[in-house]
Design a protein around this motif. Sequence first.
Motif, PDB file in Angstrom:
ATOM      1  N   ALA A 252       8.443 -15.094 -11.697  1.00 53.80           N
ATOM      2  CA  ALA A 252       9.248 -14.726 -10.529  1.00 53.80           C
ATOM      3  C   ALA A 252      10.706 -15.148 -10.669  1.00 53.80           C
ATOM      4  O   ALA A 252      11.564 -14.665  -9.935  1.00 53.80           O
ATOM      5  N   PHE A 253      10.989 -16.039 -11.633  1.00 53.04           N
ATOM      6  CA  PHE A 253      12.314 -16.655 -11.703  1.00 53.04           C
ATOM      7  C   PHE A 253      13.457 -15.647 -11.673  1.00 53.04           C
ATOM      8  O   PHE A 253      14.395 -15.760 -10.885  1.00 53.04           O
ATOM      9  N   GLY A 254      13.355 -14.649 -12.539  1.00 51.66           N
ATOM     10  CA  GLY A 254      14.435 -13.667 -12.637  1.00 51.66           C
ATOM     11  C   GLY A 254      14.669 -12.912 -11.329  1.00 51.66           C
ATOM     12  O   GLY A 254      15.788 -12.500 -11.033  1.00 51.66           O
ATOM     13  N   LEU A 255      13.606 -12.747 -10.536  1.00 51.86           N
ATOM     14  CA  LEU A 255      13.744 -12.051  -9.255  1.00 51.86           C
ATOM     15  C   LEU A 255      14.331 -12.982  -8.209  1.00 51.86           C
ATOM     16  O   LEU A 255      15.124 -12.583  -7.373  1.00 51.86           O
ATOM     17  N   GLU A 256      13.939 -14.264  -8.284  1.00 54.24           N
ATOM     18  CA  GLU A 256      14.370 -15.197  -7.240  1.00 54.24           C
ATOM     19  C   GLU A 256      15.828 -15.620  -7.368  1.00 54.24           C
ATOM     20  O   GLU A 256      16.435 -16.044  -6.391  1.00 54.24           O
ATOM     21  N   VAL A 257      16.388 -15.527  -8.575  1.00 58.97           N
ATOM     22  CA  VAL A 257      17.784 -15.929  -8.713  1.00 58.97           C
ATOM     23  C   VAL A 257      18.752 -14.761  -8.482  1.00 58.97           C
ATOM     24  O   VAL A 257      19.952 -14.912  -8.629  1.00 58.97           O
ATOM     25  N   MET A 258      18.220 -13.611  -8.103  1.00 58.64           N
ATOM     26  CA  MET A 258      19.102 -12.461  -7.837  1.00 58.64           C
ATOM     27  C   MET A 258      19.970 -12.727  -6.609  1.00 58.64           C
ATOM     28  O   MET A 258      19.605 -13.526  -5.745  1.00 58.64           O
ATOM     29  N   ASP A 259      21.111 -12.040  -6.536  1.00 57.69           N
ATOM     30  CA  ASP A 259      21.945 -12.125  -5.338  1.00 57.69           C
ATOM     31  C   ASP A 259      21.128 -11.734  -4.119  1.00 57.69           C
ATOM     32  O   ASP A 259      20.246 -10.881  -4.214  1.00 57.69           O
ATOM     33  N   ALA A 260      21.462 -12.352  -2.994  1.00 52.34           N
ATOM     34  CA  ALA A 260      20.704 -12.085  -1.771  1.00 52.34           C
ATOM     35  C   ALA A 260      20.620 -10.589  -1.472  1.00 52.34           C
ATOM     36  O   ALA A 260      19.630 -10.097  -0.948  1.00 52.34           O
ATOM     37  N   LYS A 261      21.657  -9.855  -1.841  1.00 52.70           N
ATOM     38  CA  LYS A 261      21.693  -8.421  -1.536  1.00 52.70           C
ATOM     39  C   LYS A 261      20.619  -7.649  -2.293  1.00 52.70           C
ATOM     40  O   LYS A 261      19.961  -6.786  -1.758  1.00 52.70           O
ATOM     41  N   GLN A 262      20.479  -8.009  -3.604  1.00 50.75           N
ATOM     42  CA  GLN A 262      19.547  -7.252  -4.445  1.00 50.75           C
ATOM     43  C   GLN A 262      18.129  -7.803  -4.410  1.00 50.75           C
ATOM     44  O   GLN A 262      17.189  -7.108  -4.745  1.00 50.75           O
ATOM     45  N   ARG A 263      18.024  -9.090  -4.046  1.00 49.71           N
ATOM     46  CA  ARG A 263      16.739  -9.768  -4.194  1.00 49.71           C
ATOM     47  C   ARG A 263      15.664  -9.135  -3.318  1.00 49.71           C
ATOM     48  O   ARG A 263      15.857  -8.932  -2.142  1.00 49.71           O
ATOM     49  N   PRO A 264      14.524  -8.822  -3.929  1.00 49.82           N
ATOM     50  CA  PRO A 264      13.414  -8.300  -3.127  1.00 49.82           C
ATOM     51  C   PRO A 264      12.903  -9.409  -2.191  1.00 49.82           C
ATOM     52  O   PRO A 264      13.102 -10.583  -2.487  1.00 49.82           O
ATOM     53  N   ASN A 265      12.271  -9.034  -1.100  1.00 51.04           N
ATOM     54  CA  ASN A 265      11.756 -10.072  -0.208  1.00 51.04           C
ATOM     55  C   ASN A 265      10.519 -10.745  -0.806  1.00 51.04           C
ATOM     56  O   ASN A 265       9.982 -10.309  -1.821  1.00 51.04           O
ATOM     57  N   LYS A 266      10.112 -11.833  -0.155  1.00 53.48           N
ATOM     58  CA  LYS A 266       9.049 -12.693  -0.699  1.00 53.48           C
ATOM     59  C   LYS A 266       7.789 -11.926  -1.079  1.00 53.48           C
ATOM     60  O   LYS A 266       7.242 -12.106  -2.163  1.00 53.48           O
ATOM     61  N   THR A 267       7.329 -11.068  -0.161  1.00 55.50           N
ATOM     62  CA  THR A 267       6.066 -10.383  -0.445  1.00 55.50           C
ATOM     63  C   THR A 267       6.237  -9.392  -1.593  1.00 55.50           C
ATOM     64  O   THR A 267       5.340  -9.228  -2.411  1.00 55.50           O
ATOM     65  N   GLU A 268       7.422  -8.788  -1.668  1.00 57.36           N
ATOM     66  CA  GLU A 268       7.690  -7.855  -2.760  1.00 57.36           C
ATOM     67  C   GLU A 268       7.691  -8.606  -4.100  1.00 57.36           C
ATOM     68  O   GLU A 268       7.131  -8.124  -5.088  1.00 57.36           O
ATOM     69  N   ILE A 269       8.316  -9.792  -4.112  1.00 60.92           N
ATOM     70  CA  ILE A 269       8.326 -10.592  -5.343  1.00 60.92           C
ATOM     71  C   ILE A 269       6.894 -10.934  -5.745  1.00 60.92           C
ATOM     72  O   ILE A 269       6.494 -10.751  -6.904  1.00 60.92           O
ATOM     73  N   GLN A 270       6.107 -11.380  -4.752  1.00 56.42           N
ATOM     74  CA  GLN A 270       4.711 -11.720  -5.053  1.00 56.42           C
ATOM     75  C   GLN A 270       3.955 -10.531  -5.623  1.00 56.42           C
ATOM     76  O   GLN A 270       3.181 -10.664  -6.565  1.00 56.42           O
ATOM     77  N   ARG A 271       4.226  -9.373  -5.042  1.00 53.99           N
ATOM     78  CA  ARG A 271       3.527  -8.173  -5.493  1.00 53.99           C
ATOM     79  C   ARG A 271       3.911  -7.834  -6.936  1.00 53.99           C
ATOM     80  O   ARG A 271       3.063  -7.540  -7.770  1.00 53.99           O
ATOM     81  N   ARG A 272       5.238  -7.927  -7.197  1.00 55.18           N
ATOM     82  CA  ARG A 272       5.718  -7.610  -8.558  1.00 55.18           C
ATOM     83  C   ARG A 272       5.133  -8.570  -9.584  1.00 55.18           C
ATOM     84  O   ARG A 272       4.727  -8.176 -10.679  1.00 55.18           O
ATOM     85  N   VAL A 273       5.131  -9.873  -9.233  1.00 56.56           N
ATOM     86  CA  VAL A 273       4.605 -10.885 -10.159  1.00 56.56           C
ATOM     87  C   VAL A 273       3.141 -10.610 -10.453  1.00 56.56           C
ATOM     88  O   VAL A 273       2.693 -10.660 -11.604  1.00 56.56           O
ATOM     89  N   LYS A 274       2.397 -10.289  -9.402  1.00 62.78           N
ATOM     90  CA  LYS A 274       0.973 -10.020  -9.566  1.00 62.78           C
ATOM     91  C   LYS A 274       0.789  -8.829 -10.514  1.00 62.78           C
ATOM     92  O   LYS A 274      -0.027  -8.864 -11.439  1.00 62.78           O
ATOM     93  N   HIS A 275       1.594  -7.812 -10.291  1.00 61.51           N
ATOM     94  CA  HIS A 275       1.509  -6.612 -11.117  1.00 61.51           C
ATOM     95  C   HIS A 275       1.819  -6.934 -12.587  1.00 61.51           C
ATOM     96  O   HIS A 275       1.109  -6.502 -13.499  1.00 61.51           O
ATOM     97  N   LEU A 276       2.899  -7.733 -12.796  1.00 58.31           N
ATOM     98  CA  LEU A 276       3.292  -8.077 -14.165  1.00 58.31           C
ATOM     99  C   LEU A 276       2.202  -8.892 -14.858  1.00 58.31           C
ATOM    100  O   LEU A 276       1.898  -8.681 -16.030  1.00 58.31           O
ATOM    101  N   LEU A 277       1.626  -9.838 -14.109  1.00 59.95           N
ATOM    102  CA  LEU A 277       0.578 -10.664 -14.709  1.00 59.95           C
ATOM    103  C   LEU A 277      -0.646  -9.820 -15.058  1.00 59.95           C
ATOM    104  O   LEU A 277      -1.312 -10.058 -16.065  1.00 59.95           O
ATOM    105  N   GLU A 278      -0.925  -8.825 -14.226  1.00 56.79           N
ATOM    106  CA  GLU A 278      -2.041  -7.941 -14.563  1.00 56.79           C
ATOM    107  C   GLU A 278      -1.718  -7.125 -15.801  1.00 56.79           C
ATOM    108  O   GLU A 278      -2.567  -6.891 -16.642  1.00 56.79           O
ATOM    109  N   MET A 279      -0.448  -6.719 -15.894  1.00 56.19           N
ATOM    110  CA  MET A 279      -0.028  -5.939 -17.054  1.00 56.19           C
ATOM    111  C   MET A 279      -0.215  -6.724 -18.353  1.00 56.19           C
ATOM    112  O   MET A 279      -0.620  -6.166 -19.359  1.00 56.19           O
ATOM    113  N   VAL A 280       0.053  -8.020 -18.318  1.00 54.36           N
ATOM    114  CA  VAL A 280      -0.151  -8.813 -19.535  1.00 54.36           C
ATOM    115  C   VAL A 280      -1.561  -9.412 -19.555  1.00 54.36           C
ATOM    116  O   VAL A 280      -1.866 -10.293 -20.359  1.00 54.36           O
TER     117      VAL A 280
END
Lengths: 285, 374
Positions: B96-124
């Motif tokens: 999640a690090f790369g998503l969480e350090v994004m500027d507030a404007k671009q940063r996805p919200n918490k649930t979106e970050i969680q969803r993306r991380v889950k997806h990435l972990l499933e991908m690997v």
Amino acid sequence: MASGQRHQQRVGDSPAVKYTLIGVTLVMTAVLLVVPLISIFQQAFVDGLAVYWDSLGDPDTLHAIGLTLFVALLTVPINLVFGVLLAWSVTRFEFPGRKLLMTLMDIPFAVSPVVAGLLYLLLYGNNGWIGAWLFEHDLQLMFAWPGIVMVTVFVTCPFVARELIPLMQQQGREDEEAAVILGASGWQLFRRVTLPNIKWALLYGVILTNARAVGEFGAVSVVSGNIRGETNTLPLHIQLLYEDYQATAAFASASLLAVIALITLIFKAFIEWRQERAQKAEATH
Amino acid sequence: MSIRLENISKTFGQFQALSPLSLNIDEGEMIGLLGPSGSGKTTLLRIIAGLEGADSGRIQFGERDVTNLHVRDRHVGFVFQNYALFRHMTVADNVAFGLEVMDAKQRPNKTEIQRRVKHLLEMVQLGHLANRYPSQLSGGQKQRIALARALATKPDVLLLDEPFGALDAKVRKELRRWLRSLHDEIGFTSVFVTHDQEEALELSDRVVVMSNGHIEQVDEPAQLYAQPNSRFVFDFLGNVNVFDGKLEQSRLNNEQAWITAPSSDVPLSNGQLYIRSHELALHNQATSVANLPLKVVAVNPIGPEVRVELEPYEWQSEQIWEADLSHAEYDRNPVKRGEIVFAEPKNAYFFREGCQQAPEQVSWDKAPQTAHVK
């Protein structure tokens, strides 16, 4: 099996040598470390608990305690920031004089604190070439608390950097590069990656700094002027009390320093244990 | 996104790490930078990432000139050789690090970050390890987490520094295949550094062979193997036997040993024949093609081929020779350690003495050999 037992015994491990060495070590530890420590408390309480509290409640003693804590309170953050900056620059950048800087850093350890105090007195005293200018502008550093803080900062400044440098060298810069590539800003990098990596070493350095800042005598005694109730820190106060034949009061104050030392040791042991655990976890990959 | 490098050079103090070099990488391509240590391949990768600045030259990502763009803004994914996972964060926090350090404007919200991380972990394929710490993972797992972390911000370019270097052979093979399929699926442009020729040839669309800060050759793997254009590339691709010969009586001679002029129409001169180990046949006596006596030093019958190590006998070669025989060939003539055997080349590459050009391919296979021996 006999051969197995022999295998465990290293060269020079005859039981006689072993027990003699352990015995000598224990006796020396007792004589040099434990007995003096116990006798501090014994002397402090020799006239009973009431006298003990009384001598600690003396206004001059209370002021000395306050001043000592005040000095430590200023010294520790200053050296925390300075130590991190120093460690960061010498481990992360290549620049001319880097090696020299790492050597210079140890000056406070190499120089006798009294000499350090004298140097500050010569520079910042009313006759010193910076001090004279400051005097014209009504700024009194020596024989006042700023001078005490200055020499204490000097004496304790290597502790934090010394703890951090080997660790930061060993950890390298890959973590930080990874963070920056992922888009972290300088502050995010420091707070989220660097600081968590060095926090135990940093805390260790802070504790050592604090212990030394509280206990410093030599350098402080040169620049403080020993004005009772004004520029007397706890260690100086103890000496004054003792010279005034107030042994019980001196030992009561000393017992405070001893308690601080013991707390420091407990902290230190805890942090060493945490660091060891972190390194073990690191090593099992 | 395509990558364009123009006249990139770099020195470290006195050391010329990269001589000016240019390279074009197409969108969606997977490029392997192959070379020995000190060849500049990692420096080049770090310059593409922006971790090092080039002394000269220009870098373009697509139409964008990124030469002076800070690493943070180049938007590349980078996988470090030792993974550089943040040891104090869980696997999920690492990704999640790369998503969480994004500027507030671009940063996805918490649930979106969680969803993306889950997806990435499933991908690997490591969704079940989300709450572990890096120290609790195996090397292969760390590698995949490092990859998931690098891909989290959806970079256009993925850079990998010796991605499989620290893994054991089996995991390495598996991960290689998996990385290639991931690359094909998502379609990012990848550049990876390796010193393992097999890895480079198997994984890349094109291989960039580097030595001493130069690019030696850029080619597709099959082409690179079929037509290495320099001694260096030849040596580096491995398993090649070198016969250093002087031309006398239309034969190449080296003390007692000789090889006849090959059947192709190549005028011979002094030079070196590069013969791949599977292009050798072993006989019990000299043939009309060659008199190459060799002493058998070792025979290794493990694997798809029988590998025979040979030492030149009464002639000179800098290296031990190697012949790879099929099991059938070996069974017909089972050579033993200590025996003297005679090698006969089938195909080879000829480097003329004092000539820097690409080698000529020569063969003894087709026409009758006697025609050339006179």
